[in-house]
Scaffold this motif. Sequence first.
Motif, PDB file in Angstrom:
ATOM      1  N   HIS A   1       0.814  -1.222   0.000  1.00  0.00           N
ATOM      2  CA  HIS A   1       0.000   0.000   0.000  1.00  0.00           C
ATOM      3  C   HIS A   1       0.847   1.272   0.000  1.00  0.00           C
ATOM      4  CE1 HIS A   1       0.838   0.864   4.266  1.00  0.00           C
ATOM      5  NE2 HIS A   1       0.750  -0.452   4.460  1.00  0.00           N
TER       6      HIS A   1
ATOM      7  N   TYR B   1      -7.355  -3.171   0.213  1.00  0.00           N
ATOM      8  CA  TYR B   1      -7.372  -4.180  -0.827  1.00  0.00           C
ATOM      9  C   TYR B   1      -8.284  -5.390  -0.651  1.00  0.00           C
ATOM     10  CZ  TYR B   1      -3.652  -1.343  -2.624  1.00  0.00           C
ATOM     11  OH  TYR B   1      -2.947  -0.279  -3.098  1.00  0.00           O
TER      12      TYR B   1
ATOM     13  N   HIS C   1       1.099   0.493  -4.843  1.00  0.00           N
ATOM     14  CA  HIS C   1       0.439   1.761  -5.148  1.00  0.00           C
ATOM     15  C   HIS C   1       1.227   2.923  -4.566  1.00  0.00           C
ATOM     16  CE1 HIS C   1      -2.676   4.737  -5.686  1.00  0.00           C
ATOM     17  NE2 HIS C   1      -2.808   4.932  -4.386  1.00  0.00           N
ATOM     18  N   SER C   2       1.360   3.994  -5.343  1.00  0.00           N
ATOM     19  CA  SER C   2       1.867   5.273  -4.859  1.00  0.00           C
ATOM     20  C   SER C   2       3.241   5.116  -4.198  1.00  0.00           C
ATOM     21  CB  SER C   2       0.822   5.897  -3.924  1.00  0.00           C
ATOM     22  OG  SER C   2       1.037   7.261  -3.724  1.00  0.00           O
TER      23      SER C   2
ATOM     24  N   SER D   1       0.641   1.012  -9.509  1.00  0.00           N
ATOM     25  CA  SER D   1      -0.438   1.961  -9.788  1.00  0.00           C
ATOM     26  C   SER D   1      -0.021   3.348  -9.300  1.00  0.00           C
ATOM     27  CB  SER D   1      -1.752   1.510  -9.145  1.00  0.00           C
ATOM     28  OG  SER D   1      -1.670   1.481  -7.744  1.00  0.00           O
ATOM     29  N   GLU D   2       0.174   4.240 -10.286  1.00  0.00           N
ATOM     30  CA  GLU D   2       0.555   5.639 -10.021  1.00  0.00           C
ATOM     31  C   GLU D   2       1.620   5.728  -8.937  1.00  0.00           C
ATOM     32  OE1 GLU D   2      -2.670   8.419  -9.834  1.00  0.00           O
ATOM     33  OE2 GLU D   2      -3.742   7.473 -11.491  1.00  0.00           O
ATOM     34  N   ALA D   3       2.694   4.989  -9.138  1.00  0.00           N
ATOM     35  CA  ALA D   3       3.748   4.881  -8.127  1.00  0.00           C
ATOM     36  C   ALA D   3       4.774   6.001  -8.245  1.00  0.00           C
ATOM     37  CB  ALA D   3       4.449   3.534  -8.265  1.00  0.00           C
TER      38      ALA D   3
ATOM     39  N   HIS E   1      -6.424   8.716  -8.375  1.00  0.00           N
ATOM     40  CA  HIS E   1      -5.305   8.119  -7.662  1.00  0.00           C
ATOM     41  C   HIS E   1      -5.757   7.046  -6.666  1.00  0.00           C
ATOM     42  CE1 HIS E   1      -1.167   7.972  -6.298  1.00  0.00           C
ATOM     43  NE2 HIS E   1      -1.555   8.147  -5.041  1.00  0.00           N
TER      44      HIS E   1
ATOM     45  N   LEU F   1      -9.801  -1.926 -10.846  1.00  0.00           N
ATOM     46  CA  LEU F   1      -8.391  -2.122 -10.489  1.00  0.00           C
ATOM     47  C   LEU F   1      -8.033  -3.605 -10.581  1.00  0.00           C
ATOM     48  CD1 LEU F   1      -5.651  -1.209  -9.530  1.00  0.00           C
ATOM     49  CD2 LEU F   1      -6.516  -1.215  -7.174  1.00  0.00           C
TER      50      LEU F   1
END
Length: 259
Positions: free
Chosen positions: A29, A39, A98-99, A122-124, A235, A245
């Motif tokens: 996360h 999740y 993520h991120s 994902s949008e890391a 995001h 997702l």
Amino acid sequence: MKEYIVDNENNKIRYHDFPGKDTPILFIHGLGCAGSFDYPEVAAQTDLIEHRRILIDLLGSGFSDKPDNYLYSIKEHADYLYKFVQDLKLNKVIIFAHSLGGPIALELADKCRDKVETIILSEANLDKSSEGSYSYEFGTCEEADFVNGVFDEVVNSNSIENSMWSATLSVCSSTAISRISKAAVAGGDPSWRDILYSLQCKRTVIFGEESLPDDDKTELERQRINIEIVKSAGHSMAWENPKGLAEAIKKGILYAREF
């Protein structure tokens, strides 16, 4: 929920481990979040149900321990997750992150390249944090000021417009949030972007439709990295469109298996 001892101080991370016969997916996360919060609904989707799904709360977050004497650097998180992967005897693993979980995932993947079937981000964060991001705002603040005031201000100011993140942030260690944010501002050496580009496994990066346009999408495509889009999400796609997702993660897995 299960627990795993990460060090000689008996500090523990806690995690869900849902059974499945296909390659395990390790979910990492982002900042102020928790695998146990973000999740479960994603992991329950039909697209992923055949996979073993491991949802961790990083040290300092969610239900995991929150020692004040821990460094909470990107490297330190990656180090105990590497040991975790070894001890769970995961001979092959799919890493999803993520991120700000992305840098942790990339440093983990760099340590166990032979075990990684594919990495899906994902949008890391691929570069050190820049002005305008929460991690930059937190990481450039003096730790004492952040812990003793700024943290509570951020939780309270997000309690209406961004209530999901405020809820999960509120149970994180303010010390952990400060220190990992400082690590994000400092960046990696080599950079997380360079690690991503150097990985030999197939790689996927997921964007939320509402986060586009993003200049990095073109650059990632130029590097032959697969791109997936989650519709009707930005995001916070795990909360905004968990089914979308899960579908994007599955597409990333199938992309890796096409070759």
